[in-house]
Write a protein that holds these residues in place. Structure first.
Motif, mmCIF file in Angstrom:
data_model
loop_
_atom_site.group_PDB
_atom_site.id
_atom_site.type_symbol
_atom_site.label_atom_id
_atom_site.label_comp_id
_atom_site.label_asym_id
_atom_site.label_seq_id
_atom_site.Cartn_x
_atom_site.Cartn_y
_atom_site.Cartn_z
ATOM 1 N N THR A 54 47.829 -9.816 -11.783
ATOM 2 C CA THR A 54 49.556 -10.853 -11.431
ATOM 3 C C THR A 54 50.546 -9.749 -11.735
ATOM 4 O OG1 THR A 54 50.611 -12.449 -12.535
ATOM 5 C CG2 THR A 54 48.954 -10.498 -14.376
ATOM 6 N N ARG A 55 51.841 -9.710 -11.061
ATOM 7 C CA ARG A 55 52.839 -8.732 -11.285
ATOM 8 C C ARG A 55 53.305 -8.591 -12.711
ATOM 9 N NH1 ARG A 55 56.587 -10.637 -6.913
ATOM 10 N NH2 ARG A 55 57.937 -8.863 -7.922
ATOM 11 N N GLN A 56 54.018 -8.466 -13.446
ATOM 12 C CA GLN A 56 54.406 -8.853 -14.825
ATOM 13 C C GLN A 56 56.099 -9.512 -14.743
ATOM 14 O OE1 GLN A 56 53.445 -4.500 -15.875
ATOM 15 N NE2 GLN A 56 51.984 -5.113 -17.365
ATOM 16 N N SER A 57 56.255 -9.656 -13.456
ATOM 17 C CA SER A 57 57.441 -10.436 -14.015
ATOM 18 C C SER A 57 57.325 -11.828 -14.782
ATOM 19 C CB SER A 57 58.404 -10.677 -12.929
ATOM 20 O OG SER A 57 57.603 -11.500 -11.968
ATOM 21 N N VAL A 58 58.202 -12.791 -15.305
ATOM 22 C CA VAL A 58 58.288 -13.403 -15.995
ATOM 23 C C VAL A 58 57.451 -14.318 -14.935
ATOM 24 C CG1 VAL A 58 59.581 -15.488 -17.065
ATOM 25 C CG2 VAL A 58 60.322 -12.884 -17.685
ATOM 26 N N LEU A 59 58.667 -14.966 -13.808
ATOM 27 C CA LEU A 59 57.943 -15.850 -12.702
ATOM 28 C C LEU A 59 56.427 -15.538 -13.042
ATOM 29 C CD1 LEU A 59 58.634 -18.264 -11.178
ATOM 30 C CD2 LEU A 59 59.276 -16.569 -9.860
ATOM 31 N N ALA A 60 55.961 -14.686 -12.492
ATOM 32 C CA ALA A 60 54.422 -13.898 -11.911
ATOM 33 C C ALA A 60 54.001 -13.828 -12.827
ATOM 34 C CB ALA A 60 54.486 -12.509 -11.142
ATOM 35 N N VAL B 197 45.727 -9.249 -15.912
ATOM 36 C CA VAL B 197 45.893 -8.023 -15.621
ATOM 37 C C VAL B 197 47.040 -7.985 -15.017
ATOM 38 C CG1 VAL B 197 44.356 -5.646 -14.859
ATOM 39 C CG2 VAL B 197 42.904 -8.136 -15.217
ATOM 40 N N GLY B 198 46.985 -7.110 -15.995
ATOM 41 C CA GLY B 198 49.000 -7.121 -15.516
ATOM 42 C C GLY B 198 49.211 -5.257 -15.106
ATOM 43 N N MET B 199 49.667 -5.984 -13.262
ATOM 44 C CA MET B 199 50.561 -4.582 -12.819
ATOM 45 C C MET B 199 51.230 -4.388 -11.992
ATOM 46 S SD MET B 199 47.069 -4.725 -10.091
ATOM 47 C CE MET B 199 46.002 -5.624 -11.087
ATOM 48 N N GLU C 271 48.854 -3.505 -3.991
ATOM 49 C CA GLU C 271 48.177 -2.398 -5.255
ATOM 50 C C GLU C 271 47.187 -3.639 -6.552
ATOM 51 O OE1 GLU C 271 52.006 -0.631 -5.101
ATOM 52 O OE2 GLU C 271 51.651 -2.878 -5.013
ATOM 53 N N LEU C 272 47.942 -4.945 -6.035
ATOM 54 C CA LEU C 272 46.764 -6.071 -6.010
ATOM 55 C C LEU C 272 45.771 -6.409 -5.559
ATOM 56 C CD1 LEU C 272 49.801 -6.228 -7.725
ATOM 57 C CD2 LEU C 272 49.072 -9.248 -7.768
ATOM 58 N N GLU C 273 45.870 -6.130 -4.046
ATOM 59 C CA GLU C 273 44.686 -5.792 -3.372
ATOM 60 C C GLU C 273 43.878 -4.984 -3.709
ATOM 61 O OE1 GLU C 273 46.488 -8.306 0.631
ATOM 62 O OE2 GLU C 273 46.830 -6.154 0.208
#
Length: 307
Positions: A6-12, A33-35, A59-61
Motif C-alpha cells: 500500500t501507498r502511505q497516504s491517509v487515503l491509501a 506493507v507501506g511504501m 513500486e507496489l507491483e
C-alpha cells in the motif's frame, strides 16, 4: 498471512485497511506493507510530465513480483490497463460516488466562482472539462495528498480545488471545508474506474480475493478501462469515461480532447449488459474514426508545455 502492498497516504491506508477488514471477515489474516511510489515522491511536477502510466503502482507491483507482498489495493482510476507478466486485476470492489467535486471556502457552487478564479487540479481531464465550461478560469497544478490540498485551499492559494467525491466520503472530510459542490456526471465525466477500488495480485493469489468482486462495478469498469486501453490513453490522459447500469443496458458517457478545451470529442451510447466485454472497444472505435488518436497525440504535446 496475506501481505498487502500500500501507498502511505491517509487515503491509501484507509483503502488498504478496508480491504484488510473484508479479508478478516472471511477468516483471512493480512498485514499492510507501506511504501512510496514515484507519484508520491515527485510532487513539484504535473503528473503528465513525469509519465502517467504506473506512477502510483510500479513500486507496489515490483514488491509483489519479488514475493515481498501478495496483493495491492489501488484507486482503480490510477491503475494502468495493462499489467506486468504474473500480475492481474483480481477484483473490483463496489463503487461509491464517482463524481468530481469542487471544494471552496468562499463559493457554494461552480457558477458562483468569479471571473478568472484560481482552481487547483493536476488532472488534464478535469482541466479540459472545467475550461470547456468556463474558459476564463485559471487552472493551477495541485499535487499532494488530500489533506495537503485542502490545507492549500484554506491558506488562500486557490478559490477552489477539485477532488473526487469518493475520497472525501471515505475520509469523512465533508466538514473540512465550507462548501462542497459535486458536479453532475453530465457536467464533468469522471476518470475510468473512479470511486472503485481495484485489487491487483499475483496470479497465484487471485482466488484469495475474488470474493471482493462486485458484479455491477466489474461490468462498468471493464467498459471504461477497455475504452481507454483501445485509445492507448494513459491514466493521466485527458479522457473521461463513465458507465452505469440501467436495467438490462449500460449507459456510457465519454469525452476526450485538448487540455485547453480547444478541441473536444464526446458521445453518449447505450449497450446491452451482455455486450459489456466488447462495448468499450466498440465505443473507442467510434472515437478513433472521428480522429481521437490524433487528437490525443496533440493533447500529449500540449500537456508537456503545461507547467
Amino acid at each position: 498471512m496475506i501481505k498487502i502492498a500500500t501507498r502511505q497516504s491517509v487515503l491509501a491506508l484507509w483503502q488498504s485497511e478496508f480491504i484488510a477488514s473484508k479479508l478478516a471477515d472471511e477468516g483471512k489474516s493480512s498485514e499492510l506493507v507501506g511504501m512510496k511510489t514515484k507519484g508520491d515522491v515527485v510532487l513539484d511536477t504535473p503528473l503528465a510530465k513525469i509519465g502517467g502510466k504506473g506512477l502510483f503502482t510500479k513500486e507496489l507491483e515490483e514488491s509483489m513480483l519479488r514475493g515481498e507482498t501478495d496483493i495491492a489495493v489501488h484507486s482503480l482510476k490510477d491503475v494502468p490497463t495493462t499489467f506486468p507478466q504474473g500480475l492481474v486485476l483480481a477484483a473490483v470492489c463496489a463503487r461509491t460516488d464517482a463524481r468530481d467535486a469542487m471544494l471552496s471556502q468562499q463559493y457554494a457552487s461552480f457558477s458562483e466562482l468569479p471571473y478568472g478564479a484560481k482552481i487547483g487540479t493536476t488532472s488534464l481531464r478535469r482541466r479540459m472539462q472545467l475550461l470547456a465550461m468556463r474558459p476564463d478560469l485559471e487552472i493551477i497544478s495541485l499535487r499532494g495528498n488530500v489533506q495537503t490540498r485542502i490545507k492549500k485551499l484554506k491558506e488562500g492559494e486557490f478559490d477552489a480545488i477539485i477532488l473526487a467525491m469518493a475520497g472525501i466520503l471515505r475520509l469523512g472530510l465533508k466538514d473540512e471545508v465550507k462548501f462542497i459542490h459535486a458536479f453532475d456526471i453530465q457536467e464533468m465525466v469522471p476518470a475510468m474506474g473512479q470511486a472503485a477500488l481495484g485489487i491487483e495480485a499475483r496470479e497465484d493469489m487471485r482466488e484469495c480475493v475474488e470474493f471482493l468482486n462486485d458484479p455491477v462495478s466489474v461490468v462498468a469498469t471493464t467498459i471504461e478501462r477497455d475504452f481507454v486501453h483501445a485509445l492507448n490513453g494513459g491514466c493521466q490522459a485527458p479522457i473521461g469515461v463513465h458507465a452505469i447500469l440501467d436495467g438490462e443496458s449500460v449507459l456510457v458517457r465519454a469525452v476526450l480532447g485538448m487540455p485547453d478545451a480547444s478541441e473536444i470529442l464526446s458521445d453518449v451510447v447505450r449497450f446491452d449488459v451482455g455486450a459489456y466485454k466488447i462495448a468499450g472497444k466498440q465505443l473507442a472505435d467510434k472515437f478513433i474514426a472521428r480522429g481521437a488518436r490524433e487528437l490525443l497525440k496533440k493533447a500529449e504535446a500540449m500537456a508537456a508545455e503545461i507547467i
